[in-house]
Scaffold this motif. Structure first.
Motif, PDB file in Angstrom:
ATOM      1  N   GLU A 127       0.883  -1.400  -0.032  1.00 28.53           N
ATOM      2  CA  GLU A 127      -0.090   0.054   0.106  1.00 28.53           C
ATOM      3  C   GLU A 127       0.869   1.168  -0.049  1.00 28.53           C
ATOM      4  OE1 GLU A 127      -2.519  -0.599   3.344  1.00 28.53           O
ATOM      5  OE2 GLU A 127      -4.165  -1.481   2.419  1.00 28.53           O
ATOM      6  N   THR A 128       2.079   1.030   0.819  1.00 27.51           N
ATOM      7  CA  THR A 128       2.809   2.423   0.931  1.00 27.51           C
ATOM      8  C   THR A 128       3.449   2.497  -0.459  1.00 27.51           C
ATOM      9  OG1 THR A 128       3.099   2.091   3.354  1.00 27.51           O
ATOM     10  CG2 THR A 128       5.077   3.400   1.968  1.00 27.51           C
ATOM     11  N   ARG A 129       3.978   1.558  -1.085  1.00 29.59           N
ATOM     12  CA  ARG A 129       4.342   1.680  -2.484  1.00 29.59           C
ATOM     13  C   ARG A 129       3.483   2.013  -3.447  1.00 29.59           C
ATOM     14  NH1 ARG A 129       7.198  -3.899  -3.445  1.00 29.59           N
ATOM     15  NH2 ARG A 129       7.462  -3.270  -5.424  1.00 29.59           N
ATOM     16  N   VAL A 130       2.281   1.976  -3.377  1.00 30.67           N
ATOM     17  CA  VAL A 130       1.526   2.325  -4.344  1.00 30.67           C
ATOM     18  C   VAL A 130       1.106   3.839  -3.923  1.00 30.67           C
ATOM     19  CG1 VAL A 130      -1.256   2.180  -4.972  1.00 30.67           C
ATOM     20  CG2 VAL A 130       0.017   0.203  -4.666  1.00 30.67           C
ATOM     21  N   GLU A 131       1.021   4.213  -2.928  1.00 30.44           N
ATOM     22  CA  GLU A 131       0.988   5.791  -2.376  1.00 30.44           C
ATOM     23  C   GLU A 131       1.941   6.306  -2.935  1.00 30.44           C
ATOM     24  OE1 GLU A 131       0.284   8.407   1.452  1.00 30.44           O
ATOM     25  OE2 GLU A 131       0.374   6.170   1.656  1.00 30.44           O
ATOM     26  N   ASP A 132       3.407   5.741  -3.027  1.00 32.04           N
ATOM     27  CA  ASP A 132       4.407   6.519  -3.073  1.00 32.04           C
ATOM     28  C   ASP A 132       4.462   6.624  -4.747  1.00 32.04           C
ATOM     29  OD1 ASP A 132       5.442   6.439  -1.032  1.00 32.04           O
ATOM     30  OD2 ASP A 132       6.863   4.962  -1.134  1.00 32.04           O
ATOM     31  N   LEU A 133       3.777   5.774  -5.576  1.00 31.53           N
ATOM     32  CA  LEU A 133       3.742   5.747  -7.121  1.00 31.53           C
ATOM     33  C   LEU A 133       2.971   6.801  -7.692  1.00 31.53           C
ATOM     34  CD1 LEU A 133       4.707   4.094  -9.579  1.00 31.53           C
ATOM     35  CD2 LEU A 133       2.632   2.782  -9.460  1.00 31.53           C
ATOM     36  N   VAL A 134       1.873   7.120  -6.661  1.00 37.37           N
ATOM     37  CA  VAL A 134       0.864   8.227  -6.997  1.00 37.37           C
ATOM     38  C   VAL A 134       1.457   9.596  -6.673  1.00 37.37           C
ATOM     39  CG1 VAL A 134      -1.282   8.956  -6.849  1.00 37.37           C
ATOM     40  CG2 VAL A 134      -0.945   6.682  -6.932  1.00 37.37           C
ATOM     41  N   PHE A 135       2.050   9.536  -5.519  1.00 30.93           N
ATOM     42  CA  PHE A 135       2.407  10.817  -4.883  1.00 30.93           C
ATOM     43  C   PHE A 135       3.697  11.540  -4.776  1.00 30.93           C
ATOM     44  CE2 PHE A 135      -1.623   9.573  -2.819  1.00 30.93           C
ATOM     45  CZ  PHE A 135      -2.433  10.604  -3.334  1.00 30.93           C
ATOM     46  N   ARG A 136       4.750  10.447  -5.070  1.00 33.08           N
ATOM     47  CA  ARG A 136       5.927  10.760  -4.788  1.00 33.08           C
ATOM     48  C   ARG A 136       6.926  10.834  -6.235  1.00 33.08           C
ATOM     49  NH1 ARG A 136       7.787  10.328   0.537  1.00 33.08           N
ATOM     50  NH2 ARG A 136       6.298   9.424   1.773  1.00 33.08           N
ATOM     51  N   SER A 137       7.965  11.376  -6.458  1.00 28.76           N
ATOM     52  CA  SER A 137       8.662  11.422  -7.489  1.00 28.76           C
ATOM     53  C   SER A 137       9.506  10.272  -7.451  1.00 28.76           C
ATOM     54  CB  SER A 137       9.843  12.706  -7.539  1.00 28.76           C
ATOM     55  OG  SER A 137      10.678  12.545  -6.141  1.00 28.76           O
ATOM     56  N   ALA A 138      10.149   9.869  -8.613  1.00 29.70           N
ATOM     57  CA  ALA A 138      10.939   8.518  -8.590  1.00 29.70           C
ATOM     58  C   ALA A 138      12.158   8.598  -7.522  1.00 29.70           C
ATOM     59  CB  ALA A 138      11.648   8.438  -9.884  1.00 29.70           C
ATOM     60  N   ARG A 139      12.855   9.802  -7.514  1.00 32.54           N
ATOM     61  CA  ARG A 139      13.879  10.062  -6.443  1.00 32.54           C
ATOM     62  C   ARG A 139      13.354   9.863  -5.087  1.00 32.54           C
ATOM     63  NH1 ARG A 139      17.868  15.052  -6.393  1.00 32.54           N
ATOM     64  NH2 ARG A 139      15.855  16.239  -6.205  1.00 32.54           N
ATOM     65  N   ASN A 140      12.215  10.172  -4.815  1.00 35.84           N
ATOM     66  CA  ASN A 140      11.719  10.290  -3.501  1.00 35.84           C
ATOM     67  C   ASN A 140      11.313   8.748  -3.418  1.00 35.84           C
ATOM     68  OD1 ASN A 140       9.468  10.253  -1.298  1.00 35.84           O
ATOM     69  ND2 ASN A 140       9.889  12.545  -1.478  1.00 35.84           N
ATOM     70  N   ARG A 141      10.693   7.946  -4.351  1.00 33.87           N
ATOM     71  CA  ARG A 141      10.420   6.624  -4.005  1.00 33.87           C
ATOM     72  C   ARG A 141      11.761   5.906  -3.916  1.00 33.87           C
ATOM     73  NH1 ARG A 141       7.068   7.699  -8.904  1.00 33.87           N
ATOM     74  NH2 ARG A 141       8.345   5.969  -9.966  1.00 33.87           N
ATOM     75  N   LEU A 142      12.501   6.036  -4.536  1.00 40.63           N
ATOM     76  CA  LEU A 142      13.871   5.436  -4.492  1.00 40.63           C
ATOM     77  C   LEU A 142      14.430   5.567  -2.908  1.00 40.63           C
ATOM     78  CD1 LEU A 142      16.239   3.818  -5.543  1.00 40.63           C
ATOM     79  CD2 LEU A 142      17.423   5.806  -6.161  1.00 40.63           C
ATOM     80  N   ALA A 143      14.451   6.957  -2.555  1.00 43.14           N
ATOM     81  CA  ALA A 143      14.800   6.999  -1.159  1.00 43.14           C
ATOM     82  C   ALA A 143      14.002   6.227  -0.015  1.00 43.14           C
ATOM     83  CB  ALA A 143      14.768   8.296  -0.753  1.00 43.14           C
ATOM     84  N   HIS A 144      12.676   6.107  -0.470  1.00 47.15           N
ATOM     85  CA  HIS A 144      11.708   5.474   0.711  1.00 47.15           C
ATOM     86  C   HIS A 144      11.960   4.123   0.531  1.00 47.15           C
ATOM     87  CE1 HIS A 144       7.351   5.655   2.171  1.00 47.15           C
ATOM     88  NE2 HIS A 144       8.237   5.771   3.189  1.00 47.15           N
ATOM     89  N   ILE A 145      11.967   3.428  -0.490  1.00 54.63           N
ATOM     90  CA  ILE A 145      12.353   2.126  -0.721  1.00 54.63           C
ATOM     91  C   ILE A 145      13.470   1.651   0.090  1.00 54.63           C
ATOM     92  CG2 ILE A 145      13.505   1.761  -2.705  1.00 54.63           C
ATOM     93  CD1 ILE A 145      10.482  -0.390  -1.457  1.00 54.63           C
ATOM     94  N   LEU A 146      14.673   2.340  -0.082  1.00 57.05           N
ATOM     95  CA  LEU A 146      15.961   1.935   0.554  1.00 57.05           C
ATOM     96  C   LEU A 146      15.831   1.963   2.047  1.00 57.05           C
ATOM     97  CD1 LEU A 146      18.401   3.928  -1.997  1.00 57.05           C
ATOM     98  CD2 LEU A 146      17.999   1.469  -1.953  1.00 57.05           C
ATOM     99  N   LEU A 147      15.014   3.183   2.504  1.00 57.17           N
ATOM    100  CA  LEU A 147      14.961   3.105   3.894  1.00 57.17           C
ATOM    101  C   LEU A 147      14.108   1.971   4.171  1.00 57.17           C
ATOM    102  CD1 LEU A 147      14.047   6.952   4.320  1.00 57.17           C
ATOM    103  CD2 LEU A 147      15.971   5.869   5.218  1.00 57.17           C
ATOM    104  N   GLN A 148      13.136   1.513   3.710  1.00 54.20           N
ATOM    105  CA  GLN A 148      12.454   0.411   4.127  1.00 54.20           C
ATOM    106  C   GLN A 148      13.182  -0.892   3.963  1.00 54.20           C
ATOM    107  OE1 GLN A 148       9.098   0.314   1.197  1.00 54.20           O
ATOM    108  NE2 GLN A 148       7.610   0.942   2.716  1.00 54.20           N
ATOM    109  N   LEU A 149      14.135  -0.923   2.996  1.00 52.54           N
ATOM    110  CA  LEU A 149      14.931  -2.093   2.837  1.00 52.54           C
ATOM    111  C   LEU A 149      15.982  -2.094   4.243  1.00 52.54           C
ATOM    112  CD1 LEU A 149      15.344  -2.328  -0.570  1.00 52.54           C
ATOM    113  CD2 LEU A 149      14.328  -3.956   0.525  1.00 52.54           C
ATOM    114  N   ALA A 150      16.423  -0.870   4.340  1.00 50.14           N
ATOM    115  CA  ALA A 150      17.506  -0.760   5.368  1.00 50.14           C
ATOM    116  C   ALA A 150      16.748  -1.214   6.838  1.00 50.14           C
ATOM    117  CB  ALA A 150      17.969   0.805   5.754  1.00 50.14           C
ATOM    118  N   GLU A 151      15.616  -0.832   7.141  1.00 54.25           N
ATOM    119  CA  GLU A 151      14.972  -1.018   8.266  1.00 54.25           C
ATOM    120  C   GLU A 151      14.672  -2.547   8.446  1.00 54.25           C
ATOM    121  OE1 GLU A 151      10.602  -0.168  10.694  1.00 54.25           O
ATOM    122  OE2 GLU A 151      11.065   0.965   8.885  1.00 54.25           O
TER     123      GLU A 151
END
Length: 228
Positions: free
Chosen positions: A137-161
């Motif tokens: 759900e978070t990734r779908v929300e990112d896809l709609v509302f975030r830039s590619a660079r923002n989505r990349l940073a967000h997924i890296l933070l998720q993987l880091a966690e």
């Protein structure tokens, strides 16, 4: 039958009685997969559910034109391929070992019987599945509302966690992610991901340690999300 597998070493299966653990072992098959090896493919009549003992597994789906969409990564102790427990339908997703992995394949019907007799296992399983839906759900929300660079940073933070390893204050992602892998994760083209990675590196928000991405300062990357 598997003699050396200790089902109760898995936290959410630790409440199994000796009889129920033995029942699962009798229907189980422990397999080893090399990096890049397929764990399961689409199947019209799947009858197995899987638990990862060690290693790392990627779950994805492939489009008719061979484009891949990655749903997520499985860490040790997690169940995957669990949809067969709730519906008698074809399996459309695939799973591949990212690194050398040991996987326990359990008979679906035997596992369902154990679930009926162990409500706490059902609750643990639901929590795992709910966590995956929340990530999607978070990734779908990112896809709609975030830039590619923002989505990349967000997924890296998720993987880091979920998978990150702290080395002298830097968080190393043990998953060896190619630009193609990251593109499949965030719903972007490979050139777009390459550009976003370069921009994050130029801003000193991420770096490389060998083949692995590292985050020098997690808090700084989180703070930067609103500005990306």
């Amino acid at each position: 039958m598997i003699d050396l597998w200790h089902l109760t070493d898995i936290d959410w299966l630790s409440d199994l009685s000796a009889d129920h653990a033995a029942q699962l072992r009798q229907s189980a098959n422990l397999q080893s997969f090399a990096a890049g090896e397929q764990v399961f493919r689409p199947d019209r009549s799947p009858d197995k559910v899987f638990v990862l003992e060690s290693g790392l597994i990627r779950v994805f789906r492939e489009s008719p034109d061979a484009e891949e969409v990655t749903f997520g990564f499985i860490k040790p102790g997690e169940i995957f391929g669990e949809s067969v427990l709730f519906r008698n339908q074809a399996r459309e997703s695939q799973a591949v070992a990212v690194e050398t992995s040991a996987v326990l394949a359990l008979n679906r019907d035997a596992f369902k019987e154990i679930m009926k007799k162990n409500p706490r296992i059902c609750c643990s399983l639901v929590r795992q599945i709910e966590g995956r839906f929340r990530d999607i759900e978070t990734r779908v929300e990112d896809l709609v509302f975030r830039s590619a660079r923002n989505r990349l940073a967000h997924i890296l933070l998720q993987l880091a966690e979920k998978f990150g390893r702290d080395e002298h204050g830097k968080i190393i992602l043990p998953v060896q992610l190619t630009h193609k892998d990251l593109a499949a994760l965030i719903g972007a083209s490979r050139p777009t991901v390459s550009l976003a990675i370069s921009e994050l590196q130029e801003s000193a928000l991420i770096g490389r340690q060998g083949k692995h991405i590292c985050i020098a300062d997690v808090d700084r990357l989180k703070q930067a999300l609103d500005r990306l």
